[in-house]
Scaffold this active site. Structure first.
Site, PDB file in Angstrom:
ATOM      1  N   ASP A  99      25.943 -15.850 -13.124  1.00 17.63           N
ATOM      2  CA  ASP A  99      25.562 -16.248 -12.082  1.00 17.63           C
ATOM      3  C   ASP A  99      25.651 -15.117 -10.879  1.00 17.63           C
ATOM      4  O   ASP A  99      26.744 -14.277 -11.063  1.00 17.63           O
ATOM      5  CB  ASP A  99      25.535 -17.441 -11.404  1.00 17.63           C
ATOM      6  N   GLY A 137      18.482 -18.913 -14.420  1.00 17.42           N
ATOM      7  CA  GLY A 137      18.858 -18.246 -13.196  1.00 17.42           C
ATOM      8  C   GLY A 137      17.610 -17.702 -12.472  1.00 17.42           C
ATOM      9  O   GLY A 137      16.825 -17.469 -13.130  1.00 17.42           O
ATOM     10  N   SER A 153      14.660 -20.776  -7.235  1.00 15.23           N
ATOM     11  CA  SER A 153      14.207 -22.128  -7.813  1.00 15.23           C
ATOM     12  C   SER A 153      13.105 -22.869  -6.916  1.00 15.23           C
ATOM     13  O   SER A 153      12.980 -23.893  -7.173  1.00 15.23           O
ATOM     14  CB  SER A 153      15.280 -22.711  -8.250  1.00 15.23           C
ATOM     15  N   ASN A 168       6.748 -26.597 -13.387  1.00 14.55           N
ATOM     16  CA  ASN A 168       5.678 -27.351 -13.182  1.00 14.55           C
ATOM     17  C   ASN A 168       4.916 -26.605 -12.173  1.00 14.55           C
ATOM     18  O   ASN A 168       3.581 -26.864 -12.159  1.00 14.55           O
ATOM     19  CB  ASN A 168       5.757 -28.926 -12.774  1.00 14.55           C
ATOM     20  N   TYR A 215       6.575 -18.463  -6.385  1.00 14.70           N
ATOM     21  CA  TYR A 215       7.480 -18.940  -7.164  1.00 14.70           C
ATOM     22  C   TYR A 215       6.759 -19.354  -8.708  1.00 14.70           C
ATOM     23  O   TYR A 215       7.216 -18.998  -9.741  1.00 14.70           O
ATOM     24  CB  TYR A 215       8.146 -20.044  -6.726  1.00 14.70           C
TER      25      TYR A 215
HETATM   26  P1  NAI Z   1      19.300 -23.489  -8.614  1.00 13.69           P
HETATM   27  O1  NAI Z   1      18.842 -22.940  -7.426  1.00 13.69           O
HETATM   28  O2  NAI Z   1      20.394 -24.834  -8.281  1.00 13.69           O
HETATM   29  O3  NAI Z   1      19.959 -22.742  -9.647  1.00 13.69           O
HETATM   30  C1  NAI Z   1      19.453 -21.421  -9.707  1.00 13.69           C
HETATM   31  C2  NAI Z   1      20.742 -20.248  -9.815  1.00 13.69           C
HETATM   32  O4  NAI Z   1      20.376 -18.983 -10.089  1.00 13.69           O
HETATM   33  C3  NAI Z   1      21.759 -20.305  -8.811  1.00 13.69           C
HETATM   34  O5  NAI Z   1      22.833 -20.497  -9.030  1.00 13.69           O
HETATM   35  C4  NAI Z   1      21.498 -18.894  -8.191  1.00 13.69           C
HETATM   36  O6  NAI Z   1      22.796 -18.301  -7.408  1.00 13.69           O
HETATM   37  C5  NAI Z   1      21.268 -18.202  -9.441  1.00 13.69           C
HETATM   38  N1  NAI Z   1      20.480 -16.775  -8.937  1.00 13.69           N
HETATM   39  C6  NAI Z   1      19.373 -16.882  -8.084  1.00 13.69           C
HETATM   40  N2  NAI Z   1      19.217 -15.467  -7.855  1.00 13.69           N
HETATM   41  C7  NAI Z   1      19.781 -14.750  -8.869  1.00 13.69           C
HETATM   42  C8  NAI Z   1      20.049 -13.518  -9.252  1.00 13.69           C
HETATM   43  N3  NAI Z   1      19.339 -12.416  -8.693  1.00 13.69           N
HETATM   44  N4  NAI Z   1      20.812 -13.261 -10.114  1.00 13.69           N
HETATM   45  C9  NAI Z   1      21.766 -14.125 -10.918  1.00 13.69           C
HETATM   46  N5  NAI Z   1      21.656 -15.437 -10.389  1.00 13.69           N
HETATM   47  C10 NAI Z   1      20.748 -15.783  -9.532  1.00 13.69           C
HETATM   48  O7  NAI Z   1      18.342 -24.145  -9.579  1.00 13.69           O
HETATM   49  P2  NAI Z   1      18.099 -25.411 -10.694  1.00 13.69           P
HETATM   50  O8  NAI Z   1      17.675 -26.425 -10.120  1.00 13.69           O
HETATM   51  O9  NAI Z   1      19.486 -25.319 -11.304  1.00 13.69           O
HETATM   52  O10 NAI Z   1      17.106 -24.737 -11.710  1.00 13.69           O
HETATM   53  C11 NAI Z   1      17.444 -23.823 -12.788  1.00 13.69           C
HETATM   54  C12 NAI Z   1      16.264 -23.336 -13.420  1.00 13.69           C
HETATM   55  O11 NAI Z   1      15.340 -24.263 -13.652  1.00 13.69           O
HETATM   56  C13 NAI Z   1      15.582 -22.409 -12.294  1.00 13.69           C
HETATM   57  O12 NAI Z   1      15.098 -21.236 -13.032  1.00 13.69           O
HETATM   58  C14 NAI Z   1      14.410 -23.409 -11.787  1.00 13.69           C
HETATM   59  O13 NAI Z   1      13.346 -22.563 -11.362  1.00 13.69           O
HETATM   60  C15 NAI Z   1      14.113 -24.054 -13.071  1.00 13.69           C
HETATM   61  N6  NAI Z   1      13.448 -25.361 -12.579  1.00 13.69           N
HETATM   62  C16 NAI Z   1      14.214 -26.327 -12.192  1.00 13.69           C
HETATM   63  C17 NAI Z   1      13.697 -27.679 -11.836  1.00 13.69           C
HETATM   64  C18 NAI Z   1      14.408 -28.763 -11.420  1.00 13.69           C
HETATM   65  O14 NAI Z   1      13.804 -30.031 -11.277  1.00 13.69           O
HETATM   66  N7  NAI Z   1      15.855 -28.736 -11.231  1.00 13.69           N
HETATM   67  C19 NAI Z   1      12.123 -27.894 -11.890  1.00 13.69           C
HETATM   68  C20 NAI Z   1      11.509 -26.665 -12.454  1.00 13.69           C
HETATM   69  C21 NAI Z   1      12.190 -25.499 -12.754  1.00 13.69           C
HETATM   70  C1  15L Z   2      10.973 -26.693  -9.316  1.00 10.05           C
HETATM   71  O1  15L Z   2      10.366 -25.912  -9.817  1.00 10.05           O
HETATM   72  C2  15L Z   2      12.492 -26.529  -8.606  1.00 10.05           C
HETATM   73  O2  15L Z   2      13.110 -25.721  -9.021  1.00 10.05           O
HETATM   74  C3  15L Z   2      12.841 -27.867  -8.251  1.00 10.05           C
HETATM   75  O3  15L Z   2      13.919 -27.953  -7.337  1.00 10.05           O
HETATM   76  C4  15L Z   2      12.001 -29.086  -7.891  1.00 10.05           C
HETATM   77  O4  15L Z   2      11.468 -28.781  -6.472  1.00 10.05           O
HETATM   78  C5  15L Z   2      10.919 -29.175  -8.838  1.00 10.05           C
HETATM   79  O5  15L Z   2      10.313 -27.915  -9.278  1.00 10.05           O
HETATM   80  C6  15L Z   2       9.995 -30.163  -8.476  1.00 10.05           C
HETATM   81  O6  15L Z   2       8.782 -29.912  -8.429  1.00 10.05           O
HETATM   82  O7  15L Z   2      10.164 -31.263  -8.119  1.00 10.05           O
END
Ligand code: NAI
Ligand code: 15L
Length: 270
Positions: A37, A75, A78, A115, A139
């Site tokens: 990360d 990563g 998000s 989504n 995004y």
């Molecule tokens: P988050 O924002 O908590 O974690 C993303 C991580 O990526 C962070 O720790 C951040 O420091 C790291 N990051 C950002 N830019 C970076 C860079 N340039 N280099 C290295 N690391 C970097 O997001 P979360 O909720 O853990 O989601 C994980 C993945 O799942 C993301 O790709 C997100 O788009 C995807 N996602 C998550 C959803 C959810 O409901 N949590 C829904 C849909 C997709």
């Molecule tokens: C995503 O893609 C985001 O990473 C997460 O933070 C939520 O917003 C999720 O979608 C959502 O649509 O609920």
């Protein structure tokens, strides 16, 4: 990837909300779990390696991927943000990940799509993975690009990918929209396991949702994964239905992507 274990599995975004959870649940799937990360990850525990890296740095990502047989790519940015931020972390980031996979012979990628790749479909629409994308912002566009990268790197170089269009993966659904698209941590972990170890997945797109009662998505095109979600948003229904009803024409009640469809435009970066 003998006996249901990767030799060295890379988890990007390991300091994020999902990454911190997967740091624990992916451990049985790998002899060594390499965590990365841009934010701090603390000390490596038994069976872990910690390799800080900015995903937009091509050379650093190449070194990060060296020696890994598979990659769980969580990563990146998000949420909806100005294009310049999405470009660096998500678009250049996933290019760097696939180029490094090609260069070093990693054979599988699990891509955290979203989504928001299809967020401008209405909540009255029903989709399967063959339907055109309808991104709801920069995004969502970056996730469409990531899925296209997965398709190209499979066709051209034979690298296989499971793109998981994650709905809402949080401990509990937070509103009525999330009742339809909620994905539990346990079901996400199992989807990743299926993505890593099911033979011949090519590039498969799966909608990341639990066994919710009223759904917008049809996963029959990913039936070869054999994924049977164990959890359901239904147990939270009484709690969620105590919330006030949003206006019928509010984005959160109209579009699958909810409020993301109404974010921006952003001022140009100075
Ligand atoms: P988050 O924002 O908590 O974690 C993303 C991580 O990526 C962070 O720790 C951040 O420091 C790291 N990051 C950002 N830019 C970076 C860079 N340039 N280099 C290295 N690391 C970097 O997001 P979360 O909720 O853990 O989601 C994980 C993945 O799942 C993301 O790709 C997100 O788009 C995807 N996602 C998550 C959803 C959810 O409901 N949590 C829904 C849909 C997709
Ligand atoms: C995503 O893609 C985001 O990473 C997460 O933070 C939520 O917003 C999720 O979608 C959502 O649509 O609920």
């Amino acid at each position: 990837m003998a006996d249901g274990k990767c030799e060295r599995l890379l988890l990007t975004g390991a300091a994020g909300g999902l990454g911190r959870m997967l740091r624990e649940t992916l451990k049985p799937m790998a002899r060594i779990l390499r965590l990365s990360d841009i934010q701090g990850l603390g000390e490596a525990q038994d069976g872990e390696e910690v390799v800080p890296c900015d995903l937009s740095d091509r050379q650093a990502v190449s070194e990060l991927v060296r020696g890994c047989d598979a990659i769980v790519h969580m990563g990146g940015v998000s949420v909806e943000r100005p294009f310049e931020e999405i470009l660096e972390a998500n678009i250049k980031g996933i290019f760097n990940v696939y180029e490094a996979a090609r260069e070093h012979g990693a054979r599988r990628v699990i891509f955290a799509s979203s989504n928001h790749a299809i967020g401008f479909y209405k909540q009255t629409d029903h989709l399967d993975a063959s339907m055109p994308t309808r991104p709801d912002g920069y995004y969502g566009l970056s996730k469409v690009y990531g899925e296209a990268m997965a398709s190209f790197y499979h066709d051209r170089y034979g690298i296989e990918t499971l793109s998981i269009r994650i709905g809402s993966c949080f401990p509990e659904p937070k509103d009525r929209r999330m009742m339809h698209i909620w994905l539990s941590a346990r079901d996400l972990t199992e989807l990743i396991r299926r993505g890593l170890f099911t033979p011949n997945i090519g590039h498969t797109i799966v909608f990341g949702m639990s066994n919710n009662k009223e759904v917008w998505w049809d996963n029959r095109m990913a039936a070869h994964l054999g994924f049977q979600p164990q959890d359901t948003s239904e147990i939270y229904r009484d709690k969620i239905e105590q919330q006030p009803m949003p206006a019928a024409d509010a984005p959160v009640a109209t579009y699958q992507g909810g409020v993301f469809t109404a974010q921006g435009p952003f001022a140009p970066a100075k």
